[in-house]
Motif scaffolding. Structure first.
Motif, PDB file in Angstrom:
ATOM      1  N   ARG A  15     -11.936   2.106  11.783  1.00 16.43           N
ATOM      2  CA  ARG A  15     -12.007   1.992  10.326  1.00 16.43           C
ATOM      3  C   ARG A  15     -11.471   3.240   9.620  1.00 16.43           C
ATOM      4  O   ARG A  15     -11.819   3.508   8.478  1.00 16.43           O
ATOM      5  N   ARG A  37     -14.363   2.552  16.441  1.00 16.91           N
ATOM      6  CA  ARG A  37     -14.764   1.708  15.299  1.00 16.91           C
ATOM      7  C   ARG A  37     -13.547   1.176  14.549  1.00 16.91           C
ATOM      8  O   ARG A  37     -13.616   0.138  13.902  1.00 16.91           O
ATOM      9  N   ALA A  67     -20.999  -0.505   1.485  1.00 16.17           N
ATOM     10  CA  ALA A  67     -19.766  -0.293   0.731  1.00 16.17           C
ATOM     11  C   ALA A  67     -20.021   0.280  -0.661  1.00 16.17           C
ATOM     12  O   ALA A  67     -19.174   0.986  -1.207  1.00 16.17           O
ATOM     13  N   ASP A  91     -16.421   5.075   0.772  1.00 18.22           N
ATOM     14  CA  ASP A  91     -16.016   5.442   2.127  1.00 18.22           C
ATOM     15  C   ASP A  91     -16.421   6.876   2.425  1.00 18.22           C
ATOM     16  O   ASP A  91     -16.542   7.712   1.526  1.00 18.22           O
ATOM     17  N   GLU A 129     -13.373   7.264   6.606  1.00 20.03           N
ATOM     18  CA  GLU A 129     -13.834   6.151   7.430  1.00 20.03           C
ATOM     19  C   GLU A 129     -14.434   5.111   6.489  1.00 20.03           C
ATOM     20  O   GLU A 129     -15.291   5.451   5.655  1.00 20.03           O
ATOM     21  N   ARG A 130     -13.953   3.869   6.619  1.00 17.14           N
ATOM     22  CA  ARG A 130     -14.501   2.795   5.786  1.00 17.14           C
ATOM     23  C   ARG A 130     -15.945   2.531   6.195  1.00 17.14           C
ATOM     24  O   ARG A 130     -16.266   2.494   7.380  1.00 17.14           O
ATOM     25  N   ARG A 131     -16.789   2.327   5.219  1.00 17.40           N
ATOM     26  CA  ARG A 131     -18.198   2.028   5.493  1.00 17.40           C
ATOM     27  C   ARG A 131     -18.359   0.552   5.857  1.00 17.40           C
ATOM     28  O   ARG A 131     -17.515  -0.284   5.519  1.00 17.40           O
ATOM     29  N   ASN A 132     -19.448   0.257   6.540  1.00 20.23           N
ATOM     30  CA  ASN A 132     -19.798  -1.138   6.801  1.00 20.23           C
ATOM     31  C   ASN A 132     -19.972  -1.844   5.468  1.00 20.23           C
ATOM     32  O   ASN A 132     -20.378  -1.214   4.485  1.00 20.23           O
ATOM     33  N   PRO A 133     -19.681  -3.135   5.411  1.00 21.62           N
ATOM     34  CA  PRO A 133     -19.805  -3.856   4.143  1.00 21.62           C
ATOM     35  C   PRO A 133     -21.187  -3.701   3.497  1.00 21.62           C
ATOM     36  O   PRO A 133     -21.297  -3.677   2.279  1.00 21.62           O
TER      37      PRO A 133
END
Length: 182
Positions: A142, A140, A77, A81, A70-74
């Motif tokens: 992501r 989400r 970052a 991830d 899951e990509r993290r919030n900017p």
């Protein structure tokens, strides 16, 4: 000594092709509610040589690794991830001289046999992995899957491993490929 030299020649023949055209990993993902299915296929341009080496009594092994991220919030970052899940499938293939058929062995599953070399290549070099995801993770949007394969065209068995003729040169590890899970 002649047998060791023959094995060395086979191992070098199987891995001698340039990596850019000899092997490729393909990945596709299919979202499905609370699951994400990753279809992974390893393509090797020397499949006919694999069949020949199996019929000569050698064993091959492939290891597929698939990871769901899951990509993290900017703002986060820098932490990288988040790894949600990881699956590994290890398969071995060999020729059964008595049964006159190819055998696929995978940990935790019954042995699979096939007499057709095309079926063997398809079964040996492809895998599907399913990951469970929560509705919140799906919402989400992501998620992505990363996959790679490590292929050993000639897997040396003891006591031949003492010779050390294959080493790292006899295995091929593909780079990681990524696909969005949505």
């Amino acid at each position: 000594m002649a047998a060791v030299a023959a094995l060395a020649a086979i191992a070098l023949m199987l891995v001698a092709a340039p990596a850019s055209r000899a092997q490729v990993i393909e990945l596709s993902t299919v979202p499905g509610g609370t699951t994400v299915t990753a279809a992974i296929a390893f393509r090797w341009s020397h499949a006919d040589e694999l069949i020949d080496s199996l019929r000569r009594g050698l064993e091959s092994r492939i290891t597929f690794t698939a990871r769901l991220y899951e990509r993290r919030n900017p703002a986060f970052a820098f932490a990288g991830d988040r790894l949600v899940s990881e699956r590994t499938v290890v398969r071995s293939a060999f020729w059964d001289f008595l049964g006159r058929e190819f055998v696929l062995e995978e940990e935790g599953r019954p042995l699979t046999t096939c007499t057709d070399s095309v079926e063997l290549v398809r079964s040996f070099f492809t895998v599907d992995q399913s990951f469970r995801v929560t509705p919140a993770e799906v919402a989400r949007g992501r998620m992505y899957v990363a996959a790679r394969a490590r292929f050993e065209p000639v897997r040396l068995m003891p006591p031949l491993t003492l010779v050390g003729l294959a080493g790292a040169a006899a295995s091929v590890t593909t780079p990681w490929v990524h696909r969005d899970a949505q």
